[in-house]
Write an enzyme that holds these catalytic residues in place. Sequence first.
Site, PDB file in Angstrom:
ATOM      1  N   THR A 132     -10.494  15.347   7.188  1.00 36.04           N
ATOM      2  CA  THR A 132     -10.390  16.719   6.561  1.00 36.04           C
ATOM      3  C   THR A 132      -8.972  17.408   7.009  1.00 36.04           C
ATOM      4  OG1 THR A 132     -11.202  19.071   6.624  1.00 36.04           O
ATOM      5  CG2 THR A 132     -11.810  17.551   8.446  1.00 36.04           C
ATOM      6  N   ASP A 133      -8.411  18.326   5.925  1.00 39.88           N
ATOM      7  CA  ASP A 133      -7.534  19.254   6.478  1.00 39.88           C
ATOM      8  C   ASP A 133      -7.857  20.351   7.532  1.00 39.88           C
ATOM      9  OD1 ASP A 133      -8.724  21.145   4.900  1.00 39.88           O
ATOM     10  OD2 ASP A 133      -7.420  21.656   3.648  1.00 39.88           O
ATOM     11  N   GLU A 134      -9.121  20.563   7.901  1.00 39.11           N
ATOM     12  CA  GLU A 134      -9.541  21.383   9.089  1.00 39.11           C
ATOM     13  C   GLU A 134      -8.765  20.950  10.320  1.00 39.11           C
ATOM     14  OE1 GLU A 134     -13.094  23.216   8.289  1.00 39.11           O
ATOM     15  OE2 GLU A 134     -13.161  22.806   6.266  1.00 39.11           O
ATOM     16  N   TYR A 158     -17.053  21.760  13.951  1.00 39.34           N
ATOM     17  CA  TYR A 158     -16.718  20.812  13.033  1.00 39.34           C
ATOM     18  C   TYR A 158     -15.318  20.292  12.933  1.00 39.34           C
ATOM     19  CZ  TYR A 158     -15.763  18.862   8.417  1.00 39.34           C
ATOM     20  OH  TYR A 158     -15.278  18.109   7.085  1.00 39.34           O
ATOM     21  N   LYS A 162     -14.000  16.380  14.002  1.00 37.40           N
ATOM     22  CA  LYS A 162     -13.443  15.441  13.269  1.00 37.40           C
ATOM     23  C   LYS A 162     -12.094  15.163  13.518  1.00 37.40           C
ATOM     24  CE  LYS A 162     -14.375  14.120   9.260  1.00 37.40           C
ATOM     25  NZ  LYS A 162     -14.932  13.037   8.932  1.00 37.40           N
TER      26      LYS A 162
END
Length: 356
Positions: A132-134, A158, A162
């Site tokens: 993810t970009d997060e 989260y 990741k």
Amino acid sequence: MILVTGGAGFIGANFVLDWLATSDEPVINLDALTYAGNRETLAPLEGDARHLFVHGDICDRALVERLFAEHKPRAVVHFAAESHVDRSIDGPGAFVRTNVDGTFTLLEAARAHWSALPAGERELFRFLHVSTDEVYGSLGPNDPAFTETKTYEPNSPYSASKAASDHLVRAWHHTYGLPVLTTNCSNNYGHYQFPEKLIPLMIVNALAGKPLPIYGDGQNVRDWLYVGDHCSAIREVLARGRLGETYNVGGWNEMANLEIVHTLCALLDELRPSAAGSYARLVTYVKDRPGHDRRYAIDARKIERELGWRPAETFQSGIRKTVQWYLDNPGWIANVQSGAYRDWVARNYAGREVQP
Ligand code: NAD
Ligand code: TYD
């Protein structure tokens, strides 16, 4: 054949359905069927010999090793994860277990399998990690979009879990030579998304005449990508990505949450008008998410330059299809709104007193 993890979830199921619509290469689909996994999404593959569904956990080393030994997949496409930020704030343990320990278990099983392959097959093996970009953190309004060299600054349980999994994947390549690829994608939307995430939650609440809960001032920005475009990007990276590289995937479509919700209301007003008036009347400001990242934006030039990938859908075309799908599939929506779903909604929104 390929081994897909998390293929009963939103993106994984879309990927498996698209894969088998365009290729005859079989898929082993390993999924624990948590609240987010749904066999019904895979109903079109019932009786299809190319799809082998295995109900199991990626943390189960013996099971994962058995799948490698029995089926000898040429590639792993790893989607399985706990994926919802609000749930990670409520209970981070499951995120560390699945996203970190689960990825570690898969990497170790893949490494054992890959190391024992004959030379020709070893070279062709791939481990594609879907991320993810997060992991990159939060941007200010004028910061440049995330490139693949942006420092990792995860802010939620989260995104931290990741980020940890991305680091493990990188290290297994650097240290052991495992042929890995990583994709870091922006927010997805589309059919079969569980109605805890912004877009399906707003559609489902609007249709039920319930409040549309906007966290904070509604000006947090995300870069939205249609799920079918994410799946096509993963297929390209799997086929032609350079080993050990990461590829950012995004829609070149930054929008504030409030704008998304007003777009959804306008589409619903057109496609399913309500006698009570515009759905926009349901917009309700609620207490913000703790640590809420302000802005994400993806610079997707590398995947375009190296692999020629660009999104096929515009936001306007993708969101219309998505809203229409939710309107056409009330049975799917009703089935995922189990007691557990209702308990989650009660817990997540109860403490958020309405803001003026
Ligand atoms: P999802 O929550 O809809 O689905 C996750 C799937 O993984 C479910 O089917 C669940 O049953 C399965 N799963 C969970 N724990 C498992 C375990 N221990 N063993 C086996 N299966 C397990 O998630 P999604 O939105 O489809 O996201 C898929 C992947 O893409 C995730 O890795 C996520 O981080 C990443 N991603 C998602 C988005 C997005 O906008 N949704 C954007 C970028 C990246
Ligand atoms: P979400 O779909 O949970 O994705 P992520 O947090 O991974 O980006 O949320 C997208 C945006 O929408 C995020 O800024 C939080 C916001 N949001 C709301 O305003 N209200 C809601 O009820 C939800 C679920 C999200």
